[in-house]
Design a protein around this motif. Sequence first.
Motif, PDB file in Angstrom:
ATOM      1  N   UNK A 194      40.233  29.515  43.256  1.00 34.10           N
ATOM      2  CA  UNK A 194      40.644  30.844  42.790  1.00 34.10           C
ATOM      3  C   UNK A 194      41.959  31.272  43.431  1.00 34.10           C
ATOM      4  N   UNK A 195      42.126  31.001  44.711  1.00 39.40           N
ATOM      5  CA  UNK A 195      43.368  31.365  45.399  1.00 39.40           C
ATOM      6  C   UNK A 195      44.546  30.615  44.804  1.00 39.40           C
ATOM      7  N   UNK A 196      44.341  29.346  44.472  1.00 40.72           N
ATOM      8  CA  UNK A 196      45.409  28.549  43.861  1.00 40.72           C
ATOM      9  C   UNK A 196      45.851  29.156  42.531  1.00 40.72           C
ATOM     10  N   UNK A 197      44.894  29.652  41.741  1.00 45.79           N
ATOM     11  CA  UNK A 197      45.238  30.291  40.470  1.00 45.79           C
ATOM     12  C   UNK A 197      46.071  31.554  40.670  1.00 45.79           C
ATOM     13  N   UNK A 198      45.975  32.142  41.866  1.00 53.83           N
ATOM     14  CA  UNK A 198      46.674  33.396  42.139  1.00 53.83           C
ATOM     15  C   UNK A 198      48.096  33.182  42.654  1.00 53.83           C
ATOM     16  N   UNK A 199      48.464  31.964  42.917  1.00 50.96           N
ATOM     17  CA  UNK A 199      49.759  31.699  43.546  1.00 50.96           C
ATOM     18  C   UNK A 199      50.945  32.010  42.638  1.00 50.96           C
ATOM     19  N   UNK A 200      50.696  32.164  41.349  1.00 49.90           N
ATOM     20  CA  UNK A 200      51.784  32.485  40.429  1.00 49.90           C
ATOM     21  C   UNK A 200      52.052  33.990  40.337  1.00 49.90           C
ATOM     22  N   UNK A 201      51.364  34.767  41.147  1.00 45.45           N
ATOM     23  CA  UNK A 201      51.570  36.214  41.144  1.00 45.45           C
ATOM     24  C   UNK A 201      53.034  36.540  41.479  1.00 45.45           C
ATOM     25  N   UNK A 202      53.668  37.437  40.733  1.00 39.26           N
ATOM     26  CA  UNK A 202      55.062  37.792  41.034  1.00 39.26           C
ATOM     27  C   UNK A 202      55.177  38.587  42.336  1.00 39.26           C
ATOM     28  N   UNK A 203      56.322  38.485  42.976  1.00 39.89           N
ATOM     29  CA  UNK A 203      56.627  39.273  44.170  1.00 39.89           C
ATOM     30  C   UNK A 203      58.124  39.538  44.183  1.00 39.89           C
ATOM     31  N   UNK A 204      58.547  40.570  44.900  1.00 44.10           N
ATOM     32  CA  UNK A 204      59.956  40.949  44.911  1.00 44.10           C
ATOM     33  C   UNK A 204      60.818  39.778  45.420  1.00 44.10           C
ATOM     34  N   UNK A 205      61.803  39.424  44.647  1.00 44.47           N
ATOM     35  CA  UNK A 205      62.726  38.325  45.012  1.00 44.47           C
ATOM     36  C   UNK A 205      61.983  37.055  45.399  1.00 44.47           C
ATOM     37  N   UNK A 206      60.782  36.881  44.837  1.00 42.79           N
ATOM     38  CA  UNK A 206      59.951  35.710  45.119  1.00 42.79           C
ATOM     39  C   UNK A 206      59.668  35.534  46.617  1.00 42.79           C
ATOM     40  N   UNK A 257      49.057  43.973  46.671  1.00 38.61           N
ATOM     41  CA  UNK A 257      48.134  44.498  45.656  1.00 38.61           C
ATOM     42  C   UNK A 257      48.164  43.677  44.385  1.00 38.61           C
ATOM     43  N   UNK A 258      49.361  43.274  43.979  1.00 36.92           N
ATOM     44  CA  UNK A 258      49.477  42.414  42.792  1.00 36.92           C
ATOM     45  C   UNK A 258      48.722  41.111  43.008  1.00 36.92           C
ATOM     46  N   UNK A 259      48.910  40.511  44.185  1.00 36.70           N
ATOM     47  CA  UNK A 259      48.225  39.251  44.481  1.00 36.70           C
ATOM     48  C   UNK A 259      46.712  39.438  44.471  1.00 36.70           C
ATOM     49  N   UNK A 260      46.253  40.541  45.040  1.00 39.99           N
ATOM     50  CA  UNK A 260      44.809  40.779  45.124  1.00 39.99           C
ATOM     51  C   UNK A 260      44.181  40.931  43.743  1.00 39.99           C
ATOM     52  N   UNK A 261      44.896  41.599  42.823  1.00 37.00           N
ATOM     53  CA  UNK A 261      44.357  41.743  41.471  1.00 37.00           C
ATOM     54  C   UNK A 261      44.310  40.403  40.771  1.00 37.00           C
ATOM     55  N   UNK A 262      45.340  39.588  40.961  1.00 31.91           N
ATOM     56  CA  UNK A 262      45.312  38.234  40.397  1.00 31.91           C
ATOM     57  C   UNK A 262      44.115  37.466  40.936  1.00 31.91           C
ATOM     58  N   UNK A 263      43.856  37.627  42.219  1.00 31.25           N
ATOM     59  CA  UNK A 263      42.747  36.909  42.850  1.00 31.25           C
ATOM     60  C   UNK A 263      41.400  37.379  42.308  1.00 31.25           C
ATOM     61  N   UNK A 264      41.254  38.676  42.082  1.00 27.10           N
ATOM     62  CA  UNK A 264      40.003  39.181  41.523  1.00 27.10           C
ATOM     63  C   UNK A 264      39.741  38.598  40.131  1.00 27.10           C
ATOM     64  N   UNK A 265      40.784  38.532  39.309  1.00 22.76           N
ATOM     65  CA  UNK A 265      40.615  37.919  37.984  1.00 22.76           C
ATOM     66  C   UNK A 265      40.344  36.422  38.108  1.00 22.76           C
ATOM     67  N   UNK A 266      41.008  35.773  39.063  1.00 18.42           N
ATOM     68  CA  UNK A 266      40.801  34.333  39.254  1.00 18.42           C
ATOM     69  C   UNK A 266      39.374  34.040  39.702  1.00 18.42           C
TER      70      UNK A 266
END
Length: 276
Positions: free
Chosen positions: A133-145, A203-212
Amino acid sequence: MHQIEKGFSFDEYRYGRGKGALRNIAELSVRLKQSDVNWRENPVYQDAILALGEYQRRHLEAKQDITFMTDLFDDEMNADISRSAMNEYPSIELFKTGKLDNADVPFRELIERRHAIRSYSEQPVTREELEEAITLSLRTPSVCNRQPARVRIFTDTKQISNALKIQGGFGGYDIPPALILVTADLQAFMGSNERNEGYVDGGLFSMSLLYALESCGLAACPLNTMFSQETDMKTRALLHVPENEVFIMYISVGHFRETSRICRSQRFGLDRILMN
């Protein structure tokens, strides 16, 4: 309201629970009546009455004294609560069989399926399941990557118990099989103007993780880490979190039970959220 609603999801209902929440609801209901001439049609009020009616119904059926509740509200609201108590509460029950194809359903359906689950089966959660699940979340966007999100996995029951005891918001439920801590590393940022970006990206990463986690067939619930200074220091010491990381959230994780009771958690409609 959520505290009252959450009590309905316990395996064993606790009579008298939520008195502080009831006092807050009573105070807010007075303010609502002062600010909204159509307060009875307000969806927040209507949702509160549903939950308060169920709260009253359960106590009356168990022959519990409810004067601690009725004394808080005026005659109009008590009448509305009593009428609601006569009807069946629209509670939600989830079934494990409805989660078996989570990995294959369209995203539109996945987001409708995801709910906060606080009680889990006794089946252990493996690190491999969590890493998927964490691996699926790694594509979450972040400021300036910058990718400031950091994740810690805990599966030791004693350590999880100690962490949640400090956190203070998981009472009434069994210790989850796994606990995830999401933080944001402030060293990824370059100046004071980015002081809040860790919370946004985390927060963006955490939401991705919850869906993952949902997609991977795991039940989960986000738990807040809005800590006082004392709680912050205790948590850092217990879990070895350095000062350069800020807390974003815990996520309790486990396998679905055959059936799960969840909070109704009514959502606002587009008319309340869309501002133009």
